[in-house]
Design a protein around this motif. Structure first.
Motif, short mmCIF file in Angstrom:
data_model
loop_
_atom_site.label_atom_id
_atom_site.label_comp_id
_atom_site.label_asym_id
_atom_site.label_seq_id
_atom_site.Cartn_x
_atom_site.Cartn_y
_atom_site.Cartn_z
N ALA A 52 -15.27 -24.02 -5.40
CA ALA A 52 -16.61 -23.43 -5.33
C ALA A 52 -17.01 -23.17 -3.88
N ALA A 53 -16.69 -24.13 -2.99
CA ALA A 53 -17.02 -23.96 -1.57
C ALA A 53 -16.20 -22.83 -0.95
N ILE A 54 -14.92 -22.75 -1.32
CA ILE A 54 -14.08 -21.67 -0.80
C ILE A 54 -14.58 -20.33 -1.31
N ARG A 55 -14.95 -20.28 -2.58
CA ARG A 55 -15.45 -19.03 -3.17
C ARG A 55 -16.72 -18.57 -2.43
N ALA A 56 -17.55 -19.56 -2.05
CA ALA A 56 -18.80 -19.24 -1.35
C ALA A 56 -18.59 -18.94 0.13
N GLY A 57 -17.36 -19.13 0.61
CA GLY A 57 -17.08 -18.88 2.02
C GLY A 57 -17.60 -19.97 2.93
N ALA A 68 -8.36 -40.17 -17.11
CA ALA A 68 -9.65 -40.15 -16.42
C ALA A 68 -9.47 -39.76 -14.95
N LEU A 69 -8.39 -40.26 -14.34
CA LEU A 69 -8.10 -39.90 -12.95
C LEU A 69 -7.81 -38.41 -12.82
N MET A 70 -7.09 -37.86 -13.78
CA MET A 70 -6.78 -36.42 -13.74
C MET A 70 -8.05 -35.60 -13.91
N ARG A 71 -8.92 -36.01 -14.82
CA ARG A 71 -10.17 -35.27 -15.02
C ARG A 71 -11.04 -35.35 -13.76
N GLU A 72 -11.06 -36.52 -13.14
CA GLU A 72 -11.84 -36.67 -11.91
C GLU A 72 -11.26 -35.79 -10.79
N SER A 73 -9.94 -35.78 -10.70
CA SER A 73 -9.28 -34.95 -9.70
C SER A 73 -9.58 -33.47 -9.95
N LEU A 74 -9.55 -33.06 -11.19
CA LEU A 74 -9.86 -31.67 -11.54
C LEU A 74 -11.27 -31.29 -11.09
N GLN A 75 -12.22 -32.19 -11.30
CA GLN A 75 -13.60 -31.91 -10.90
C GLN A 75 -13.69 -31.76 -9.38
N HIS A 76 -12.96 -32.62 -8.66
CA HIS A 76 -12.94 -32.52 -7.19
C HIS A 76 -12.38 -31.17 -6.75
N HIS A 77 -11.32 -30.72 -7.41
CA HIS A 77 -10.72 -29.43 -7.06
C HIS A 77 -11.69 -28.28 -7.36
N ARG A 78 -12.45 -28.42 -8.42
CA ARG A 78 -13.44 -27.39 -8.74
C ARG A 78 -14.51 -27.31 -7.65
N GLU A 79 -14.90 -28.45 -7.11
CA GLU A 79 -15.89 -28.46 -6.03
C GLU A 79 -15.35 -27.77 -4.78
N VAL A 80 -14.08 -28.04 -4.48
CA VAL A 80 -13.46 -27.39 -3.32
C VAL A 80 -13.40 -25.89 -3.55
N ARG A 120 -15.25 -30.74 4.20
CA ARG A 120 -15.91 -32.03 3.99
C ARG A 120 -15.63 -32.58 2.59
N ILE A 121 -15.72 -31.73 1.60
CA ILE A 121 -15.45 -32.16 0.22
C ILE A 121 -14.01 -32.61 0.08
N SER A 122 -13.11 -31.89 0.71
CA SER A 122 -11.68 -32.24 0.64
C SER A 122 -11.43 -33.62 1.22
N ARG A 123 -11.98 -33.89 2.39
CA ARG A 123 -11.77 -35.21 3.02
C ARG A 123 -12.32 -36.32 2.13
N ARG A 124 -13.51 -36.09 1.58
CA ARG A 124 -14.13 -37.10 0.72
C ARG A 124 -13.31 -37.33 -0.54
N ASN A 125 -12.83 -36.25 -1.13
CA ASN A 125 -12.07 -36.36 -2.38
C ASN A 125 -10.75 -37.10 -2.17
#
Length: 251
Positions: free
Chosen positions: A211-216, A197-209, A223-228
């Motif tokens: 997505a933000a990088i892809r969007a520039g 469950a921790l790995m799946r949660e971590s994976l979701q956090h990385h996907r959010e990061v 901000r997402i990185s610090r929160r994660n």
């Protein structure tokens, strides 16, 4: 009368002064990676010290990853290129001696990781973005193979981001801090009943990061990185030590 107070001085061991002189010469560029220091006999003569003292200095320099020394080598110790492994050893030692807390390490990682994400969102190339996406896909596949494989893929993802930041110092420091933090808590993570469950949660956090990088959007990526990082590691840090970590969430 002046109220100044001085502290008692500590005797400096001879080998420490030899270490400092050699490190200083390397820092000034008098010896470069791949070059040789004078051999042991010449060092004894130049420093005017005993052979055991010179050997102790060389042992310390070798332990710190500065030189490679072989007893009796007529060519002298070899100066090594910089490696983050020496820095990692020192930081791990500080943490283990409780001179540097897990909270400090995590807070520093929050700073480094968010800076790398901000820069990567602004500077990354299409090829670098594709590399991040590939490592994220490997992370997803690694969940079924266990924590060790997932951790390797995680490292590759952060390396790809750090590389895209165009700042080699961020990359080195981030690798070192991440490694030290994981060395202190990874057994607890790996043995956790909900590790998947921790790995799946971590994976979701990385996907959010990603997505933000892809969007520039560098600010969002940071901000997402610090929160994660806070959410992932806060449970391993005493509540009383989390103030600095929480302060970084307000940036």
């Amino acid at each position: 009368m002046n109220d100044a107070r001085f502290q008692q001085v500590r005797p400096v061991r001879l080998y420490q002064t030899i270490v400092e002189q050699i490190e200083g010469a390397i820092a000034r560029g008098e010896f470069r990676p791949g070059q040789r220091l004078p051999n042991e006999r010449e060092l004894v003569a130049q420093f005017g010290a005993s052979r055991p003292t010179v050997r102790e200095a060389l042992r310390v320099l070798e332990a710190n990853g500065v030189i490679r020394s072989r007893p009796g080598d007529p060519h002298g110790p070899e100066v090594l290129p910089f490696s983050p492994s020496g820095l990692a050893k020192q930081m791990t030692r500080l943490a283990q001696l409780e001179e540097m807390s897990v909270a400090e390490l995590v807070a520093f990682r929050m700073i480094l990781d968010s800076a790398a994400n901000l820069l990567a969102a602004r500077l990354r190339s299409a090829a670098e973005l594709a590399a991040m996406e590939r490592t994220l896909a490997v992370m997803a596949e690694a969940i079924d193979r266990g924590y060790d494989e997932f951790s390797k893929a995680d490292v590759a993802f952060h390396d790809a981001i750090a590389s895209a930041s165009r700042n080699s110092l961020i990359q080195v420091c981030n690798n070192v801090v991440r490694g030290v933090v994981l060395s202190l808590i990874e057994d607890r993570v790996a043995r956790s009943r909900n590790s998947r469950a921790l790995m799946r949660e971590s994976l979701q956090h990385h996907r959010e990061v990603l997505a933000a990088i892809r969007a520039g959007d560098g600010q969002a990526a940071a901000r997402i990185s610090r929160r994660n990082i806070y959410d992932y590691y806060a449970g391993y840090v005493p509540e009383s030590d989390r103030a600095a970590m929480r302060a970084l969430l307000e940036v």
